[in-house]
Each structure stands twice: as structure tokens, then as C-alpha cells.
Write a protein that holds these residues in place. Structure first.
Motif, PDB file in Angstrom:
ATOM      1  N   ILE A  91     -11.140  -9.050   0.118  1.00  0.00           N
ATOM      2  CA  ILE A  91     -10.591  -7.061  -0.039  1.00  0.00           C
ATOM      3  C   ILE A  91     -10.973  -6.418   1.486  1.00  0.00           C
ATOM      4  CG2 ILE A  91     -13.731  -7.426   0.468  1.00  0.00           C
ATOM      5  CD1 ILE A  91     -11.618  -5.313  -2.387  1.00  0.00           C
ATOM      6  N   ASN A  96      -7.720  -1.830   3.861  1.00  0.00           N
ATOM      7  CA  ASN A  96      -8.501  -0.840   3.286  1.00  0.00           C
ATOM      8  C   ASN A  96      -9.860  -1.388   4.327  1.00  0.00           C
ATOM      9  OD1 ASN A  96      -7.795  -1.601   1.244  1.00  0.00           O
ATOM     10  ND2 ASN A  96      -8.651  -3.828   0.761  1.00  0.00           N
ATOM     11  N   VAL A 100     -11.216   2.655   5.097  1.00  0.00           N
ATOM     12  CA  VAL A 100     -12.737   3.468   4.626  1.00  0.00           C
ATOM     13  C   VAL A 100     -13.887   3.343   6.057  1.00  0.00           C
ATOM     14  CG1 VAL A 100     -15.203   1.842   4.610  1.00  0.00           C
ATOM     15  CG2 VAL A 100     -13.160   1.314   3.027  1.00  0.00           C
TER      16      VAL A 100
END
Length: 178
Positions: A91, A96, A100
Motif C-alpha cells: 500500500i 501513495n 499522503v
């Protein structure tokens, strides 16, 4: 990130942090001393004034780290740790992690960067260009246009040319299409 996204979406190839980091580190270790040498030859350093000499000899300006400096340091360590952890935690892909951590930089209490500073310093033309390239690449890939142009180019016998000449020819064609 753009290249990684294209490789993942088109070919299913994922590039983890170490696969980007190791070649970059090797190139940096080789090029930094070389560039330093060339820059010092082209632009020789000027003699320092007496005050500047004292400042350098004294170790520079010694100011304690501010709370903002400590937050930025912790933020950068967390960013690097997330990139490295992405090698084992699926993940935590590069995209990503970037998204984030960018969002975290704006959170109240963290505020590594303000929205005004971010908005003033980001070249939105580059962001739109990257989005446009990703959209065009996706469209070319899904419609089969990319495969058609690659097969058309390879059918010309460009691979039979010497490698440098072939690369120059491919770059010229890509520039004309662009």
C-alpha cells in the motif's frame, strides 16, 4: 513518478524505492565531485573577506534548531521511512506515500508548508502537463495507438542502425510527433 506510473499501468511493472535510489546514488556519488571540479575551474572561488574568513573558521552561525526545523526533520525522516517501507508494504507505493505526506504537510499543527506558499511556488503548468501526459498515455495505450506507432517505427528497420543513430532518429521522430 510519472515513469513509474506509466510502467505500472501499461506493463504491470512496479519500481520500488531501492530500484530508484541505488542508481541515483551511484550517479550522484560520481557526478557531484566531477561537477564540483568543473564548476570550480569555470567559476573560480573568490577570496573571502576577513569577516567571512572568521565566520568559516568559527564553524559558521550556530543557532539552535527551531520547532519548525524539528518538525521538518521529523517529516523528512518519516517520508524516507515510508518510501523504504514501500519495498515490503504494497500500500506504500511511491505515489501513495507522496500524496499522503503532501496532505500531512498541510495539517494543522504540522504545517510544514502553508497552502499560500505551496500555491505560490508550484508550477501549475507542470502539474497540468503531467496530468495531460498521463491521460494521453492512457488513451494511446487503451486504444492501441501506442502499439501501432511502435510497430510502425520498428518496421522501418531503425533497430538495424547503429545504436546512437537509432536513438537520435527515434528522438527526432518523438519530437516531431510531440
Amino acid at each position: 513518478v510519472l515513469c513509474s506510473g506509466l510502467l505500472t499501468s501499461t506493463y504491470g511493472v512496479t519500481i520500488d524505492f531501492f530500484q530508484w535510489f541505488v542508481p541515483g546514488l551511484i550517479i550522484a556519488v560520481i557526478l557531484i565531485p566531477f561537477c564540483w571540479f568543473v564548476i570550480c575551474r569555470v567559476f573560480p572561488p573568490e577570496d573571502l573577506s576577513e569577516d567571512e574568513t572568521k565566520l568559516v573558521a568559527g564553524g559558521g552561525v550556530k543557532e539552535p534548531m527551531t520547532f519548525q526545523d524539528i518538525k521538518a526533520l521529523v517529516y523528512m525522516i518519516a517520508l524516507i521511512a515510508a518510501f523504504i517501507a514501500g519495498n515490503w508494504v504494497p500500500i506504500l507505493s511511491n505515489i501513495n506515500v507522496i500524496m499522503v505526506m503532501l496532505a500531512v504537510a498541510f495539517l494543522p499543527g504540522v504545517e510544514i508548508v502553508s497552502w499560500k506558499d505551496f500555491n505560490d511556488n508550484v508550477g501549475w503548468g507542470v502539474v497540468l502537463m503531467v496530468g495531460g501526459v498521463m491521460s494521453m498515455a492512457g488513451a494511446c495505450s487503451s486504444t492501441g495507438a501506442a502499439a501501432y506507432f511502435v510497430n510502425l517505427l520498428l518496421a522501418t528497420g531503425v533497430l538495424n542502425l547503429p545504436i546512437i543513430l537509432g536513438l537520435i532518429l527515434i528522438m527526432a521522430i518523438a519530437y516531431i510527433i510531440h
